[in-house]
Design an enzyme around this catalytic site. Structure first.
Site, PDB file in Angstrom:
ATOM      1  N   TYR A 216       0.801  -1.231   0.000  1.00  0.00           N
ATOM      2  CA  TYR A 216       0.000   0.000   0.000  1.00  0.00           C
ATOM      3  C   TYR A 216       0.832   1.279   0.000  1.00  0.00           C
ATOM      4  O   TYR A 216       0.420   2.292   0.573  1.00  0.00           O
ATOM      5  CB  TYR A 216      -0.962  -0.032   1.201  1.00  0.00           C
ATOM      6  CG  TYR A 216      -1.924  -1.206   1.115  1.00  0.00           C
ATOM      7  CD1 TYR A 216      -3.101  -1.120   0.378  1.00  0.00           C
ATOM      8  CD2 TYR A 216      -1.610  -2.416   1.724  1.00  0.00           C
ATOM      9  CE1 TYR A 216      -3.957  -2.213   0.254  1.00  0.00           C
ATOM     10  CE2 TYR A 216      -2.461  -3.518   1.610  1.00  0.00           C
ATOM     11  CZ  TYR A 216      -3.629  -3.401   0.874  1.00  0.00           C
ATOM     12  OH  TYR A 216      -4.456  -4.484   0.749  1.00  0.00           O
ATOM     13  N   ALA A 347     -18.640 -15.043  -6.898  1.00  0.00           N
ATOM     14  CA  ALA A 347     -18.501 -14.128  -8.031  1.00  0.00           C
ATOM     15  C   ALA A 347     -17.072 -13.630  -8.197  1.00  0.00           C
ATOM     16  O   ALA A 347     -16.387 -13.329  -7.217  1.00  0.00           O
ATOM     17  CB  ALA A 347     -19.435 -12.932  -7.835  1.00  0.00           C
ATOM     18  N   HIS A 376     -20.789  -4.586  -8.990  1.00  0.00           N
ATOM     19  CA  HIS A 376     -19.465  -4.740  -8.373  1.00  0.00           C
ATOM     20  C   HIS A 376     -18.491  -5.384  -9.358  1.00  0.00           C
ATOM     21  O   HIS A 376     -17.384  -4.886  -9.584  1.00  0.00           O
ATOM     22  CB  HIS A 376     -19.587  -5.589  -7.092  1.00  0.00           C
ATOM     23  CG  HIS A 376     -18.272  -5.915  -6.454  1.00  0.00           C
ATOM     24  ND1 HIS A 376     -17.737  -5.171  -5.423  1.00  0.00           N
ATOM     25  CD2 HIS A 376     -17.365  -6.891  -6.710  1.00  0.00           C
ATOM     26  CE1 HIS A 376     -16.562  -5.683  -5.077  1.00  0.00           C
ATOM     27  NE2 HIS A 376     -16.319  -6.726  -5.851  1.00  0.00           N
ATOM     28  N   HIS A 380     -14.765  -4.118 -11.624  1.00  0.00           N
ATOM     29  CA  HIS A 380     -13.455  -4.738 -11.909  1.00  0.00           C
ATOM     30  C   HIS A 380     -13.199  -4.735 -13.418  1.00  0.00           C
ATOM     31  O   HIS A 380     -12.105  -4.408 -13.881  1.00  0.00           O
ATOM     32  CB  HIS A 380     -13.445  -6.193 -11.430  1.00  0.00           C
ATOM     33  CG  HIS A 380     -13.440  -6.356  -9.937  1.00  0.00           C
ATOM     34  ND1 HIS A 380     -12.484  -5.796  -9.125  1.00  0.00           N
ATOM     35  CD2 HIS A 380     -14.252  -7.070  -9.106  1.00  0.00           C
ATOM     36  CE1 HIS A 380     -12.724  -6.140  -7.854  1.00  0.00           C
ATOM     37  NE2 HIS A 380     -13.791  -6.904  -7.822  1.00  0.00           N
ATOM     38  N   TRP A 476     -10.491 -17.181  15.855  1.00  0.00           N
ATOM     39  CA  TRP A 476     -11.487 -16.684  14.889  1.00  0.00           C
ATOM     40  C   TRP A 476     -12.711 -16.167  15.633  1.00  0.00           C
ATOM     41  O   TRP A 476     -13.193 -15.063  15.380  1.00  0.00           O
ATOM     42  CB  TRP A 476     -11.855 -17.813  13.925  1.00  0.00           C
ATOM     43  CG  TRP A 476     -12.954 -17.526  12.939  1.00  0.00           C
ATOM     44  CD1 TRP A 476     -14.195 -18.083  12.926  1.00  0.00           C
ATOM     45  CD2 TRP A 476     -12.898 -16.651  11.797  1.00  0.00           C
ATOM     46  NE1 TRP A 476     -14.916 -17.617  11.852  1.00  0.00           N
ATOM     47  CE2 TRP A 476     -14.155 -16.732  11.143  1.00  0.00           C
ATOM     48  CE3 TRP A 476     -11.916 -15.798  11.262  1.00  0.00           C
ATOM     49  CZ2 TRP A 476     -14.452 -16.005   9.987  1.00  0.00           C
ATOM     50  CZ3 TRP A 476     -12.214 -15.078  10.113  1.00  0.00           C
ATOM     51  CH2 TRP A 476     -13.473 -15.180   9.488  1.00  0.00           C
ATOM     52  N   ARG A 480     -14.441 -12.457  16.094  1.00  0.00           N
ATOM     53  CA  ARG A 480     -15.809 -12.206  15.631  1.00  0.00           C
ATOM     54  C   ARG A 480     -16.670 -11.640  16.769  1.00  0.00           C
ATOM     55  O   ARG A 480     -17.524 -10.796  16.557  1.00  0.00           O
ATOM     56  CB  ARG A 480     -16.399 -13.475  15.041  1.00  0.00           C
ATOM     57  CG  ARG A 480     -15.612 -13.856  13.767  1.00  0.00           C
ATOM     58  CD  ARG A 480     -16.355 -14.717  12.832  1.00  0.00           C
ATOM     59  NE  ARG A 480     -17.551 -14.082  12.349  1.00  0.00           N
ATOM     60  CZ  ARG A 480     -18.477 -14.697  11.639  1.00  0.00           C
ATOM     61  NH1 ARG A 480     -18.332 -15.983  11.333  1.00  0.00           N
ATOM     62  NH2 ARG A 480     -19.556 -14.066  11.235  1.00  0.00           N
ATOM     63  N   HIS A 504     -12.690 -16.408   0.818  1.00  0.00           N
ATOM     64  CA  HIS A 504     -11.387 -15.759   0.684  1.00  0.00           C
ATOM     65  C   HIS A 504     -10.302 -16.410   1.531  1.00  0.00           C
ATOM     66  O   HIS A 504      -9.124 -16.190   1.277  1.00  0.00           O
ATOM     67  CB  HIS A 504     -11.517 -14.268   1.012  1.00  0.00           C
ATOM     68  CG  HIS A 504     -12.505 -13.573   0.116  1.00  0.00           C
ATOM     69  ND1 HIS A 504     -13.867 -13.772   0.242  1.00  0.00           N
ATOM     70  CD2 HIS A 504     -12.340 -12.728  -0.924  1.00  0.00           C
ATOM     71  CE1 HIS A 504     -14.494 -13.061  -0.684  1.00  0.00           C
ATOM     72  NE2 HIS A 504     -13.593 -12.428  -1.397  1.00  0.00           N
ATOM     73  N   ARG A 513      -8.735  -5.462   1.624  1.00  0.00           N
ATOM     74  CA  ARG A 513      -9.170  -4.692   0.453  1.00  0.00           C
ATOM     75  C   ARG A 513     -10.642  -4.292   0.541  1.00  0.00           C
ATOM     76  O   ARG A 513     -11.015  -3.210   0.105  1.00  0.00           O
ATOM     77  CB  ARG A 513      -8.921  -5.500  -0.822  1.00  0.00           C
ATOM     78  CG  ARG A 513      -9.608  -6.855  -0.808  1.00  0.00           C
ATOM     79  CD  ARG A 513      -9.344  -7.679  -2.065  1.00  0.00           C
ATOM     80  NE  ARG A 513      -7.910  -7.985  -2.225  1.00  0.00           N
ATOM     81  CZ  ARG A 513      -7.418  -8.759  -3.184  1.00  0.00           C
ATOM     82  NH1 ARG A 513      -8.216  -9.288  -4.078  1.00  0.00           N
ATOM     83  NH2 ARG A 513      -6.125  -9.002  -3.260  1.00  0.00           N
TER      84      ARG A 513
HETATM   85  O1  X8Z Z   1     -15.859 -11.414  -2.878  1.00  0.00           O
HETATM   86  C1  X8Z Z   1     -16.493 -10.433  -3.163  1.00  0.00           C
HETATM   87  C2  X8Z Z   1     -16.856 -10.132  -4.617  1.00  0.00           C
HETATM   88  C3  X8Z Z   1     -15.833 -10.599  -5.553  1.00  0.00           C
HETATM   89  S1  X8Z Z   1     -14.367  -9.682  -5.458  1.00  0.00           S
HETATM   90  C4  X8Z Z   1     -18.150 -10.823  -4.947  1.00  0.00           C
HETATM   91  N1  X8Z Z   1     -16.953  -9.617  -2.192  1.00  0.00           N
HETATM   92  C5  X8Z Z   1     -16.666  -9.871  -0.789  1.00  0.00           C
HETATM   93  C6  X8Z Z   1     -17.392 -11.102  -0.262  1.00  0.00           C
HETATM   94  O2  X8Z Z   1     -18.271 -11.618  -0.954  1.00  0.00           O
HETATM   95  O3  X8Z Z   1     -17.075 -11.534   0.846  1.00  0.00           O
HETATM   96  C7  X8Z Z   1     -17.721  -8.397  -2.395  1.00  0.00           C
HETATM   97  C8  X8Z Z   1     -18.010  -7.881  -1.028  1.00  0.00           C
HETATM   98  C9  X8Z Z   1     -17.168  -8.662  -0.076  1.00  0.00           C
HETATM   99 ZN    ZN Z   2     -14.569  -7.726  -6.081  1.00  0.00          ZN
END
Ligand code: X8Z
Ligand code: ZN
Length: 603
Positions: A216, A347, A376, A380, A476, A480, A504, A513
């Site tokens: 960053y 997504a 969203h 990108h 964790w 939370r 993620h 991010r």
């Molecule tokens: O993962 C995503 C997008 C793809 S970059 C759908 N998001 C995060 C999630 O779903 O946890 C968007 C908001 C947060």
């Molecule tokens: Zn995204």
């Protein structure tokens, strides 16, 4: 998928074939020259581009058709890329002290913000485990009766239960069912963390978390302090919302389910991770005539399918003066869940060739939520398209938070008025109903703040070795409870891996991010509305069809990663720091209202 990952990969991927020996010999001979450095960068970019594109294609085929073979092919392509990235990252050091142009210096720096795994076995393990966890997440299912396949529910089906059901027993089963799927890759994750850290250390970082925090344009510690500063700014707003939602949940489910103080069970928020709460709108909306903002019924009635929804979102971007999506976008994207094979439904947006071959991969449902997610993802895509003329190493966001913020900034302009213009909402709520509209947004955005902050608090500790696998769940849930004020609906499972039930974590995508993006999108929205000559309440501003705002936005997008992110921010906002005052301004009327309600309801 996300081109940010791709760029890192690309940077890594610039394997200069069999150069290590040559380079070693050279380094003994003579100090490197500026000309050599420029040639190195040019070769590196060419090589990384080639290997990066190949890895993207393999990953696309894998994630849209998960089999053992596509998994192996994707892992192999990544392994090759990883080898190149590491090699180039190490070689780049040789040129650090040369008086290069600002661009070249920046490129050298970006090249060194990656893992380097010089050991073949480590690279193989890293790529294999990464592909395996991604696929395992995509295929995850909860089977009520493990012997009967027809009793199995996938993530989308389990999420739908949490979104719609008001039966705590059913919701708890769906919640627990999904969370138990992650245990199967807990050991893989621990192994992966160890290998990843090796790669970070080869590049001189303390661990992978430190590497992440170094992306960053500021020291890693300064970044951690910066996120904490922002969290402290927004925390009172979150607390007001949490308290109000507690009272409403208590009215709905009773005091046995919802305690009057302390954390609230996580299965009651309408979302698998309690990360955004918009499905609670019917429960928490203000009394009396309140805006109905749900477009799901209209989408179904009007037969607006995934493609039609995507075209509508595209229409927002073109209304700002941005280009039409290339025809190949609609030919190659996966917009709906295929019936006949396993895919990763989470997504994502893909920049496959650094040029016009852009795609999204989604399993779109006709819901308000997915309509926003399409905006969203197209954020990108429009970023990718805008910086496609940049050199490879600058094809990325100003930082990863910017990449996440673009589409969300646009989606902040998806106001009730705009939806009405599109024919998706029959009634425009009267301004006296603004609290309801703000509430709906707060359930998406304010609720998300602590979750988006804590995911990497956990991961930074894991990567630093402060949390061992046997304590993954314990820490964790400490986080939370501390940040979100939610608790596990049942005691921790033996060998559980609840963090791994989040995409993620399984796919090892950094999460800070999204925290940055949530703050940033309001800053961008405020500035673009100003550019459009708007001066009323921010929640009623839409930059739809405003070419002046579009031009400003586009100019920032075209910069890509070529300049430090502060400069990109300045190009749109005139500000050079992240500033939570925009999100606080946006929700200021709601905060006043929430505090009054909380006071009254507490009596
Ligand atoms: O993962 C995503 C997008 C793809 S970059 C759908 N998001 C995060 C999630 O779903 O946890 C968007 C908001 C947060
Ligand atoms: Zn995204």
């Amino acid at each position: 998928m996300l081109h940010i990952k791709k760029i890192a990969a690309a940077v890594a991927g610039l394997t200069i074939l069999s150069l290590p020996l040559a380079t070693q010999a050279q380094s003994k001979k003579a100090a490197p020259t500026v000309v050599e450095a420029e040639r190195f960068l040019k070769n590196a970019e060419a090589r990384l581009e080639k290997l990066g594109n190949a890895a993207q294609r393999a990953a696309w085929v894998y994630e849209t058709h998960i089999t053992d073979d596509t998994e192996a092919i994707a892992a192999q392509a990544n392994e090759v890329l990883l080898g190149a990235v590491g090699e180039i990252a190490i070689q780049a050091r040789r040129y650090n002290k040369l008086p290069l142009s600002a661009d070249s210096r920046r490129k050298l720096k970006l090249l060194q913000l990656s893992l380097s795994l010089s050991n073949d076995k480590d690279r193989e393990a890293y790529a294999r485990l990464s592909a395996q966890m991604n696929g395992a997440y995509g295929k995850g299912k909860y089977c009520k009766n493990p012997a009967d396949e027809s009793s199995c529910l996938n993530l989308g089906q389990l999420e739908a239960i949490l979104a719609k059901s008001r039966d705590p027993v059913e919701m708890k089963e769906a919640w627990l069912g999904w969370h138990q799927t992650a245990s199967s890759y807990k050991n893989s994750y621990a192994e992966y963390v160890a290998v990843s850290n090796k790669g970070a250390r080869e590049m001189g970082f303390a661990d992978t978390g430190a590497l992440w925090r170094s992306q960053y344009d500021m020291p890693a510690d300064a970044f951690a302090a910066e996120t904490e500063r922002l969290w402290q700014q927004v925390k009172p707003l979150y607390e007001s919302l949490h308290q109000y939602v507690r009272l409403k949940l208590q009215q709905t489910y009773g005091k046995n389910e919802v305690p009057s103080s302390g954390p609230i069970p996580a299965h009651l928020f309408g979302n698998m991770w309690s990360q955004s709460w918009e499905n609670l709108y019917p429960i928490v909306k203000p009394q009396g005539p309140a805006a109905n903002l749900d477009i799901a019924e209209t989408l179904k009635q009007k037969n607006l399918d995934a493609k039609a929804m995507t075209k509508m979102a595209e229409g927002f971007y073109t209304s700002l003066g941005m280009e039409k999506l290339p025809a190949s976008f609609y030919q190659r994207s996966q917009l709906t869940k295929p019936r006949d094979r396993e895919v990763v439904c989470h997504a994502s947006a893909w920049d496959v060739d650094g040029d016009q071959d852009v795609r999204i991969k989604m399993c779109i449902n006709q819901t308000s939520e997915d309509f926003l997610v399409i905006h969203h993802e197209l954020g990108h895509i429009y970023y990718d398209l805008a910086y496609r003329k940049q050199p490879l190493l600058f094809k990325g966001g100003a930082n990863d938070g910017f990449h996440e913020a673009i589409g969300d900034t646009v989606a902040l302009s998806v106001t009730p008025n705009y939806l009405n213009k599109l024919g998706l909402l029959s009634e425009v709520p009267d301004p006296s109903q603004d609290i309801g509209v703000l509430m709906d947004r707060a359930l998406q955005k304010v609720a998300f703040l602590p979750f988006s902050y804590l995911v990497d608090q956990w991961r930074w500790k894991v990567y630093a070795g402060d949390v061992k696998p046997q304590d993954y769940d314990k820490v964790w849930w400490e986080l939370r409870e501390k940040y979100q004020g939610v608790k596990r609906p049942a005691p921790a499972a033996a060998n559980g891996f609840d963090a791994g039930a989040k995409y993620h974590v399984a796919s090892d995508t950094p999460y800070s991010r999204y925290f940055l993006a949530t703050i940033l999108q309001f800053q961008l929205h405020r500035a673009l509305c100003r550019e459009a000559g708007y001066s009323g309440p921010l929640n009623r501003c839409s930059i739809y069809e405003n070419q002046a705002a579009g031009k400003k936005f586009q100019a920032m997008l075209e910069m890509g990663t070529s300049r430090p992110w502060n400069e990109a921010l300045k190009a749109v906002t005139g500000e050079d720091q992240l500033d939570a005052s925009a999100i606080l301004d946006y929700f200021a009327p709601l905060k006043v209202w929430l505090d009054a309600q909380n006071k009254a309801l507490a009596q």
